[in-house]
Design a protein around this motif. Structure first.
Motif, PDB file in Angstrom:
ATOM      1  N   GLY A 166     -58.542  -1.552 126.123  1.00  0.00           N
ATOM      2  CA  GLY A 166     -59.972  -1.735 125.867  1.00  0.00           C
ATOM      3  C   GLY A 166     -60.255  -3.005 125.096  1.00  0.00           C
ATOM      4  N   LEU A 167     -59.448  -3.277 124.079  1.00  0.00           N
ATOM      5  CA  LEU A 167     -59.608  -4.525 123.308  1.00  0.00           C
ATOM      6  C   LEU A 167     -59.364  -5.744 124.193  1.00  0.00           C
ATOM      7  CD1 LEU A 167     -57.757  -3.524 120.013  1.00  0.00           C
ATOM      8  CD2 LEU A 167     -60.224  -3.838 120.319  1.00  0.00           C
ATOM      9  N   LEU A 168     -58.278  -5.716 124.953  1.00  0.00           N
ATOM     10  CA  LEU A 168     -57.952  -6.853 125.821  1.00  0.00           C
ATOM     11  C   LEU A 168     -58.991  -7.037 126.922  1.00  0.00           C
ATOM     12  CD1 LEU A 168     -54.072  -6.450 126.119  1.00  0.00           C
ATOM     13  CD2 LEU A 168     -55.374  -8.073 124.691  1.00  0.00           C
ATOM     14  N   PHE A 169     -59.497  -5.944 127.459  1.00  0.00           N
ATOM     15  CA  PHE A 169     -60.530  -6.030 128.491  1.00  0.00           C
ATOM     16  C   PHE A 169     -61.772  -6.723 127.930  1.00  0.00           C
ATOM     17  CE2 PHE A 169     -64.084  -4.618 131.028  1.00  0.00           C
ATOM     18  CZ  PHE A 169     -63.588  -4.683 132.322  1.00  0.00           C
ATOM     19  N   ALA A 170     -62.210  -6.308 126.751  1.00  0.00           N
ATOM     20  CA  ALA A 170     -63.389  -6.932 126.138  1.00  0.00           C
ATOM     21  C   ALA A 170     -63.164  -8.423 125.926  1.00  0.00           C
ATOM     22  CB  ALA A 170     -63.725  -6.233 124.816  1.00  0.00           C
ATOM     23  N   LEU A 171     -61.985  -8.794 125.461  1.00  0.00           N
ATOM     24  CA  LEU A 171     -61.672 -10.217 125.269  1.00  0.00           C
ATOM     25  C   LEU A 171     -61.656 -10.976 126.594  1.00  0.00           C
ATOM     26  CD1 LEU A 171     -58.896 -10.001 122.556  1.00  0.00           C
ATOM     27  CD2 LEU A 171     -61.139 -11.087 122.322  1.00  0.00           C
ATOM     28  N   ALA A 172     -61.184 -10.323 127.653  1.00  0.00           N
ATOM     29  CA  ALA A 172     -61.074 -10.993 128.950  1.00  0.00           C
ATOM     30  C   ALA A 172     -62.428 -11.170 129.629  1.00  0.00           C
ATOM     31  CB  ALA A 172     -60.132 -10.207 129.866  1.00  0.00           C
ATOM     32  N   VAL A 173     -63.285 -10.166 129.562  1.00  0.00           N
ATOM     33  CA  VAL A 173     -64.548 -10.249 130.300  1.00  0.00           C
ATOM     34  C   VAL A 173     -65.695 -10.831 129.484  1.00  0.00           C
ATOM     35  CG1 VAL A 173     -63.913  -8.348 131.846  1.00  0.00           C
ATOM     36  CG2 VAL A 173     -65.359  -7.893 129.860  1.00  0.00           C
ATOM     37  N   ALA A 174     -65.583 -10.815 128.176  1.00  0.00           N
ATOM     38  CA  ALA A 174     -66.678 -11.322 127.339  1.00  0.00           C
ATOM     39  C   ALA A 174     -66.139 -12.067 126.123  1.00  0.00           C
ATOM     40  CB  ALA A 174     -67.566 -10.160 126.924  1.00  0.00           C
ATOM     41  N   PRO A 175     -65.285 -13.091 126.315  1.00  0.00           N
ATOM     42  CA  PRO A 175     -64.689 -13.763 125.156  1.00  0.00           C
ATOM     43  C   PRO A 175     -65.721 -14.406 124.221  1.00  0.00           C
ATOM     44  CG  PRO A 175     -64.273 -15.007 127.164  1.00  0.00           C
ATOM     45  CD  PRO A 175     -64.890 -13.701 127.573  1.00  0.00           C
ATOM     46  N   GLY A 176     -66.758 -14.983 124.798  1.00  0.00           N
ATOM     47  CA  GLY A 176     -67.790 -15.595 123.958  1.00  0.00           C
ATOM     48  C   GLY A 176     -68.531 -14.558 123.122  1.00  0.00           C
ATOM     49  N   TRP A 177     -68.847 -13.434 123.745  1.00  0.00           N
ATOM     50  CA  TRP A 177     -69.546 -12.363 123.051  1.00  0.00           C
ATOM     51  C   TRP A 177     -68.696 -11.827 121.906  1.00  0.00           C
ATOM     52  CZ3 TRP A 177     -71.990  -7.620 125.964  1.00  0.00           C
ATOM     53  CH2 TRP A 177     -72.581  -6.776 125.037  1.00  0.00           C
ATOM     54  N   VAL A 178     -67.420 -11.594 122.184  1.00  0.00           N
ATOM     55  CA  VAL A 178     -66.532 -11.082 121.141  1.00  0.00           C
ATOM     56  C   VAL A 178     -66.443 -12.081 119.988  1.00  0.00           C
ATOM     57  CG1 VAL A 178     -64.160 -10.402 120.593  1.00  0.00           C
ATOM     58  CG2 VAL A 178     -65.213  -9.623 122.726  1.00  0.00           C
ATOM     59  N   ALA A 179     -66.298 -13.358 120.325  1.00  0.00           N
ATOM     60  CA  ALA A 179     -66.210 -14.393 119.273  1.00  0.00           C
ATOM     61  C   ALA A 179     -67.492 -14.425 118.441  1.00  0.00           C
ATOM     62  CB  ALA A 179     -65.947 -15.755 119.910  1.00  0.00           C
TER      63      ALA A 179
END
Length: 184
Positions: A166-179
Motif C-alpha cells: 500500500g505504501l509503495l503503491f501510493a508512492l508509485a501512482v501519486a509521488p507528487g501528492w505523497v511528497a
C-alpha cells in the motif's frame, strides 16, 4: 466479500475448507484458485468484522482520491503482495493455511496513511487520537515482532506485505501528492 463469508459460516462451511490458501500445496497441487478465494472468506465473524470495519473506515476517501480503477488496482496489488509474502514464509509448512482479505485491507489502510499523513486514528481503548504515521510505524513494528513469534492464528506476513504494498503503491501512482502531503 462479507456476504460470501457469512454464507460460508452459516450455510456452506465446506467453502472455507475448499477456499483456504495452503502455501505448501499451492504449487504442488496447483491450487491457483485459492489465491483469490481465500480473500473472500474469513476464519470467523470477528475476523470479518475487523476487516470490514477497517475497509469501511479507509476505502471511501481513498477511492475518491485515487479514482475507482486505481483503487481496485491497489486492492489487487495488496492481495497479491500479501499472498506472495505468506507463500514465501510458509511454503515449506504443510500444515499452514489462511483465510481473509487482511493483506488487501492493510494495503488500503497504508496507502491512506501515505496520502493523508495528517489523519488521526482512534483505536479503542486508547482515549486520544493517534497520528496516522505514528500508528503506521507502531503497527509495522508490532507486525514484524508478532510474525517472528509464530503463535496464534493471525497471518502477520499478510498484514506486513499488504501494508508495504500500500505504501509503495501510493508512492508509485501519486509521488507528487505523497511528497506534498508529507513535506508541505
Amino acid at each position: 466479500m462479507a456476504a460470501i463469508s457469512l454464507w460460508a459460516f452459516y450455510r456452506a462451511p465446506q467453502w472455507l475448507d475448499r477456499g483456504v490458501l495452503r502455501p505448501y500445496w499451492l504449487l504442488r497441487r496447483r491450487q491457483w484458485g485459492t489465491v483469490l478465494s481465500h480473500a473472500f472468506l474469513h476464519a470467523d465473524l470477528t475476523h470479518l468484522i475487523f476487516n470490514g470495519f477497517s475497509f469501511w473506515a479507509f476505502a471511501p476517501g481513498l477511492e475518491r482520491a485515487l479514482g475507482t480503477p486505481r483503487f481496485l488496482l491497489l486492492y489487487a496489488v495488496g492481495l497479491l503482495a500479501s499472498t506472495l509474502g505468506t507463500w514465501f514464509k510458509q511454503r515449506h509448512n504443510p500444515a499452514y493455511q489462511c483465510l481473509g482479505a487482511s493483506g488487501a485491507v492493510m494495503a488500503v489502510v497504508f496507502a491512506a496513511i501515505a496520502l493523508f499523513p495528517g489523519a488521526k486514528l482512534y483505536i479503542l481503548p486508547i482515549p486520544v487520537p493517534i497520528p496516522a504515521p505514528i500508528f503506521g510505524l507502531g503497527y509495522l513494528a508490532y507486525t514484524l515482532w508478532a510474525g517472528q513469534q509464530q503463535r496464534g492464528r493471525t497471518n502477520h506476513e499478510a498484514h506486513l506485505w499488504g501494508a508495504v504494498s500500500g505504501l509503495l503503491f501510493a508512492l508509485a501512482v501519486a509521488p507528487g501528492w505523497v511528497a506534498r502531503a508529507w513535506l508541505g
